[in-house]
Motif scaffolding. Sequence first.
Motif, PDB file in Angstrom:
ATOM      1  N   VAL A  13       0.839  -1.204   0.000  1.00 36.27           N
ATOM      2  CA  VAL A  13       0.000   0.000   0.000  1.00 36.27           C
ATOM      3  C   VAL A  13       0.869   1.248   0.000  1.00 36.27           C
ATOM      4  CG1 VAL A  13      -1.650   1.336   1.364  1.00 36.27           C
ATOM      5  CG2 VAL A  13      -1.977  -1.120   1.095  1.00 36.27           C
ATOM      6  N   SER A  14       1.933   1.242   0.830  1.00 39.85           N
ATOM      7  CA  SER A  14       2.852   2.376   0.878  1.00 39.85           C
ATOM      8  C   SER A  14       3.567   2.561  -0.458  1.00 39.85           C
ATOM      9  CB  SER A  14       3.873   2.170   1.995  1.00 39.85           C
ATOM     10  OG  SER A  14       4.820   3.204   2.019  1.00 39.85           O
ATOM     11  N   LEU A  15       3.920   1.442  -1.097  1.00 36.96           N
ATOM     12  CA  LEU A  15       4.595   1.501  -2.389  1.00 36.96           C
ATOM     13  C   LEU A  15       3.710   2.171  -3.439  1.00 36.96           C
ATOM     14  CD1 LEU A  15       7.090   0.576  -4.084  1.00 36.96           C
ATOM     15  CD2 LEU A  15       5.830  -1.529  -4.554  1.00 36.96           C
ATOM     16  N   ILE A  16       2.408   1.849  -3.418  1.00 37.32           N
ATOM     17  CA  ILE A  16       1.477   2.464  -4.362  1.00 37.32           C
ATOM     18  C   ILE A  16       1.396   3.974  -4.113  1.00 37.32           C
ATOM     19  CG2 ILE A  16      -0.949   2.593  -5.063  1.00 37.32           C
ATOM     20  CD1 ILE A  16      -1.122  -0.433  -4.455  1.00 37.32           C
ATOM     21  N   GLY A  17       1.336   4.373  -2.838  1.00 44.92           N
ATOM     22  CA  GLY A  17       1.308   5.800  -2.516  1.00 44.92           C
ATOM     23  C   GLY A  17       2.557   6.517  -2.983  1.00 44.92           C
ATOM     24  N   SER A  18       3.715   5.882  -2.780  1.00 50.56           N
ATOM     25  CA  SER A  18       4.978   6.498  -3.215  1.00 50.56           C
ATOM     26  C   SER A  18       5.048   6.595  -4.728  1.00 50.56           C
ATOM     27  CB  SER A  18       6.159   5.688  -2.686  1.00 50.56           C
ATOM     28  OG  SER A  18       6.186   5.694  -1.268  1.00 50.56           O
ATOM     29  N   ALA A  19       4.521   5.575  -5.419  1.00 45.37           N
ATOM     30  CA  ALA A  19       4.521   5.596  -6.884  1.00 45.37           C
ATOM     31  C   ALA A  19       3.628   6.722  -7.404  1.00 45.37           C
ATOM     32  CB  ALA A  19       4.055   4.246  -7.431  1.00 45.37           C
ATOM     33  N   LEU A  20       2.494   6.942  -6.746  1.00 46.43           N
ATOM     34  CA  LEU A  20       1.612   8.050  -7.130  1.00 46.43           C
ATOM     35  C   LEU A  20       2.348   9.384  -7.005  1.00 46.43           C
ATOM     36  CD1 LEU A  20      -1.769   7.102  -5.378  1.00 46.43           C
ATOM     37  CD2 LEU A  20      -1.331   7.176  -7.829  1.00 46.43           C
ATOM     38  N   THR A  21       3.015   9.584  -5.849  1.00 48.64           N
ATOM     39  CA  THR A  21       3.729  10.835  -5.631  1.00 48.64           C
ATOM     40  C   THR A  21       4.874  10.998  -6.622  1.00 48.64           C
ATOM     41  OG1 THR A  21       3.186  10.815  -3.276  1.00 48.64           O
ATOM     42  CG2 THR A  21       5.035  12.185  -3.942  1.00 48.64           C
ATOM     43  N   GLY A  22       5.627   9.906  -6.866  1.00 50.76           N
ATOM     44  CA  GLY A  22       6.751   9.980  -7.796  1.00 50.76           C
ATOM     45  C   GLY A  22       6.317  10.378  -9.190  1.00 50.76           C
ATOM     46  N   PHE A  23       5.225   9.756  -9.668  1.00 52.79           N
ATOM     47  CA  PHE A  23       4.724  10.076 -11.002  1.00 52.79           C
ATOM     48  C   PHE A  23       4.215  11.519 -11.055  1.00 52.79           C
ATOM     49  CE2 PHE A  23       1.577  10.298 -14.365  1.00 52.79           C
ATOM     50  CZ  PHE A  23       2.177   9.604 -15.401  1.00 52.79           C
ATOM     51  N   ALA A  24       3.417  11.890 -10.056  1.00 52.33           N
ATOM     52  CA  ALA A  24       2.847  13.237 -10.038  1.00 52.33           C
ATOM     53  C   ALA A  24       3.933  14.296  -9.894  1.00 52.33           C
ATOM     54  CB  ALA A  24       1.847  13.355  -8.890  1.00 52.33           C
ATOM     55  N   MET A  25       4.958  14.002  -9.103  1.00 50.36           N
ATOM     56  CA  MET A  25       6.049  14.960  -8.906  1.00 50.36           C
ATOM     57  C   MET A  25       6.803  15.182 -10.213  1.00 50.36           C
ATOM     58  SD  MET A  25       7.040  16.691  -6.236  1.00 50.36           S
ATOM     59  CE  MET A  25       6.665  15.672  -4.822  1.00 50.36           C
ATOM     60  N   VAL A 165      -0.891  13.954   0.426  1.00 50.67           N
ATOM     61  CA  VAL A 165      -1.643  13.568   1.626  1.00 50.67           C
ATOM     62  C   VAL A 165      -1.993  12.082   1.579  1.00 50.67           C
ATOM     63  CG1 VAL A 165      -3.819  13.887   2.873  1.00 50.67           C
ATOM     64  CG2 VAL A 165      -2.551  15.878   2.033  1.00 50.67           C
ATOM     65  N   ILE A 166      -2.412  11.597   0.411  1.00 52.51           N
ATOM     66  CA  ILE A 166      -2.702  10.166   0.250  1.00 52.51           C
ATOM     67  C   ILE A 166      -1.445   9.334   0.502  1.00 52.51           C
ATOM     68  CG2 ILE A 166      -3.328   8.382  -1.429  1.00 52.51           C
ATOM     69  CD1 ILE A 166      -5.234  10.391  -2.705  1.00 52.51           C
ATOM     70  N   ASP A 167      -0.311   9.799  -0.024  1.00 51.67           N
ATOM     71  CA  ASP A 167       0.958   9.097   0.180  1.00 51.67           C
ATOM     72  C   ASP A 167       1.278   8.995   1.670  1.00 51.67           C
ATOM     73  OD1 ASP A 167       3.379   7.861  -0.214  1.00 51.67           O
ATOM     74  OD2 ASP A 167       4.416   9.641  -0.948  1.00 51.67           O
ATOM     75  N   PHE A 168       1.091  10.090   2.406  1.00 52.94           N
ATOM     76  CA  PHE A 168       1.356  10.067   3.843  1.00 52.94           C
ATOM     77  C   PHE A 168       0.443   9.062   4.545  1.00 52.94           C
ATOM     78  CE2 PHE A 168       0.602  11.561   8.195  1.00 52.94           C
ATOM     79  CZ  PHE A 168       1.914  11.601   8.672  1.00 52.94           C
ATOM     80  N   ALA A 169      -0.829   9.013   4.132  1.00 50.14           N
ATOM     81  CA  ALA A 169      -1.772   8.061   4.731  1.00 50.14           C
ATOM     82  C   ALA A 169      -1.327   6.621   4.494  1.00 50.14           C
ATOM     83  CB  ALA A 169      -3.171   8.292   4.160  1.00 50.14           C
ATOM     84  N   THR A 170      -0.747   6.342   3.309  1.00 55.08           N
ATOM     85  CA  THR A 170      -0.284   4.977   3.035  1.00 55.08           C
ATOM     86  C   THR A 170       0.927   4.623   3.895  1.00 55.08           C
ATOM     87  OG1 THR A 170       1.159   5.661   1.187  1.00 55.08           O
ATOM     88  CG2 THR A 170      -1.124   5.094   0.660  1.00 55.08           C
ATOM     89  N   PHE A 171       1.767   5.613   4.233  1.00 53.70           N
ATOM     90  CA  PHE A 171       2.876   5.360   5.152  1.00 53.70           C
ATOM     91  C   PHE A 171       2.339   4.920   6.518  1.00 53.70           C
ATOM     92  CE2 PHE A 171       5.656   8.192   2.456  1.00 53.70           C
ATOM     93  CZ  PHE A 171       6.603   7.227   2.185  1.00 53.70           C
ATOM     94  N   VAL A 172       1.302   5.596   6.986  1.00 54.60           N
ATOM     95  CA  VAL A 172       0.693   5.248   8.272  1.00 54.60           C
ATOM     96  C   VAL A 172       0.143   3.827   8.225  1.00 54.60           C
ATOM     97  CG1 VAL A 172      -1.128   5.825   9.916  1.00 54.60           C
ATOM     98  CG2 VAL A 172       0.171   7.651   8.803  1.00 54.60           C
ATOM     99  N   MET A 173      -0.502   3.475   7.117  1.00 54.85           N
ATOM    100  CA  MET A 173      -1.060   2.126   6.967  1.00 54.85           C
ATOM    101  C   MET A 173       0.038   1.062   6.960  1.00 54.85           C
ATOM    102  SD  MET A 173      -4.048   2.865   4.130  1.00 54.85           S
ATOM    103  CE  MET A 173      -4.586   1.162   4.104  1.00 54.85           C
ATOM    104  N   ALA A 174       1.211   1.422   6.436  1.00 56.50           N
ATOM    105  CA  ALA A 174       2.336   0.479   6.426  1.00 56.50           C
ATOM    106  C   ALA A 174       2.933   0.312   7.819  1.00 56.50           C
ATOM    107  CB  ALA A 174       3.405   0.961   5.450  1.00 56.50           C
ATOM    108  N   LEU A 175       2.863   1.360   8.643  1.00 62.27           N
ATOM    109  CA  LEU A 175       3.456   1.314   9.985  1.00 62.27           C
ATOM    110  C   LEU A 175       2.616   0.498  10.968  1.00 62.27           C
ATOM    111  CD1 LEU A 175       4.717   4.983  10.394  1.00 62.27           C
ATOM    112  CD2 LEU A 175       6.132   2.923  10.365  1.00 62.27           C
ATOM    113  N   ILE A 176       1.317   0.505  10.803  1.00 61.11           N
ATOM    114  CA  ILE A 176       0.433  -0.161  11.775  1.00 61.11           C
ATOM    115  C   ILE A 176       0.773  -1.642  11.958  1.00 61.11           C
ATOM    116  CG2 ILE A 176      -1.963  -0.840  12.234  1.00 61.11           C
ATOM    117  CD1 ILE A 176      -2.807   1.866  11.037  1.00 61.11           C
TER     118      ILE A 176
END
Length: 424
Positions: A13-25, A165-176
């Motif tokens: 899930v975190s990887l998907i969030g990071s990929a979204l940010t990387g592409f958008a950035m 913001v979505i990317d940050f939320a996926t980091f939280v989901m990975a930490l739980i």
Amino acid sequence: MRDFLLIGGGQIVSLIGSALTGFAMGVWVYEQTGSVTRFSLIYISALLPAILISPLAGALTDRWNRGRVIILSDIGAALSTVVIAILLLNNRLEIWHICLLNALNSVFRAFQGPAFSAAITLLVPERHLGRANGMTQTGRAIARLLSPVLAGVLLGTIGLYGIIVIDFATFVMALIPLIFVRIPDVTPDPGRKTGKKSLFHEAMYGWRYITEQSGLFGLLIFFTIANFFAGLAGVLFTPLILSFTSASVLGIILSTGSIGMLAGGLTMSIWGGPKRHIYGIFSSALGIGLCILSAGLHTYAPLFAVAAFFYYFGIPIINSCNHVIFQKKIPPDVQGRAFAMIGAIVGSSLPLAYLVAGPLVDHVFEPLMAPDGLLAGSMGQLIGTGPGRGIGLMFIIMGGFIILATLAAYSFSSLRGIEGDSEK
């Protein structure tokens, strides 16, 4: 497998969030500057630091609990994402900010990657290592398939800030899951005296361990060579297709390749690979070589789509089988250093491929395959001449090299028999 699925699911899930940010950035940088050079700097800053720091990161990973390393790495990456969001919200985000924070993220990945690969060995029974690695590859395929589509839609609706913001939320989901599932500590083998003379000494022990095992060293060399030629093909794939068709057709072909990657990852997740994983590597490498070679022979888009599907189908299989062999053959207390060294060596082949691809195309192969070029009367009769045909010739040569390298690797008994019962 339960603990692995919980942790691995969060990481995917975190990887998907990071990929979204990387592409958008990347899109944001190109739209802001219109500079291909600055666009490239974003990717270089995200790649090089991890390669440079990996050996030391691996040594520290073997000193510490792998779960804590993954947690700290995820927290560091999340905080850098927060900094980008704050700068963007205050209209102060600049290119050098992104490059610096990408470099920090790259350092965190240098710790997270070896720690996660080594943690799989501690969480998963040996008989399920192939499936576990296949699931990891499936997650990467999902991120590859979804991120361009989702990021494109989200950029037009919630913008770059919303994606962060979505990317940050996926980091939280990975930490739980990491908070509730403990990855066991590793007890060093008392019969193997690696010593703690210095961090550098421990970092180099991963390299020495691999080079002392002829089969492991041979597999590393083969994988690095194959990765270099695959990197060349990857960076030249888009200009080759655009030389004879439109951007919309390119998108369809790339999507077909992503579907193939997802199919390959799912296949490994269910199947787990052949009994002798080295044969999974050899057969996939041959298939990848044939796909690259065939892509250089023609300019027919449907055949390109088929080649892209099977090319990307083989990548999760060859990566998963490769990981399984290293996880089985390297003791758990050395895996952090070993995987970090493997990542640094194999990863360094990609910047080299990116560096030489452009000059080879512009100054060697495209002039050779021009209508009045040296090879127009020979190879030109087979594959045609004009724009893109020099890249096509490169694809034929690269595919041929991968096939020859695979056959050469198979001829070494220490590599062919790396999993035991060496064949003579």
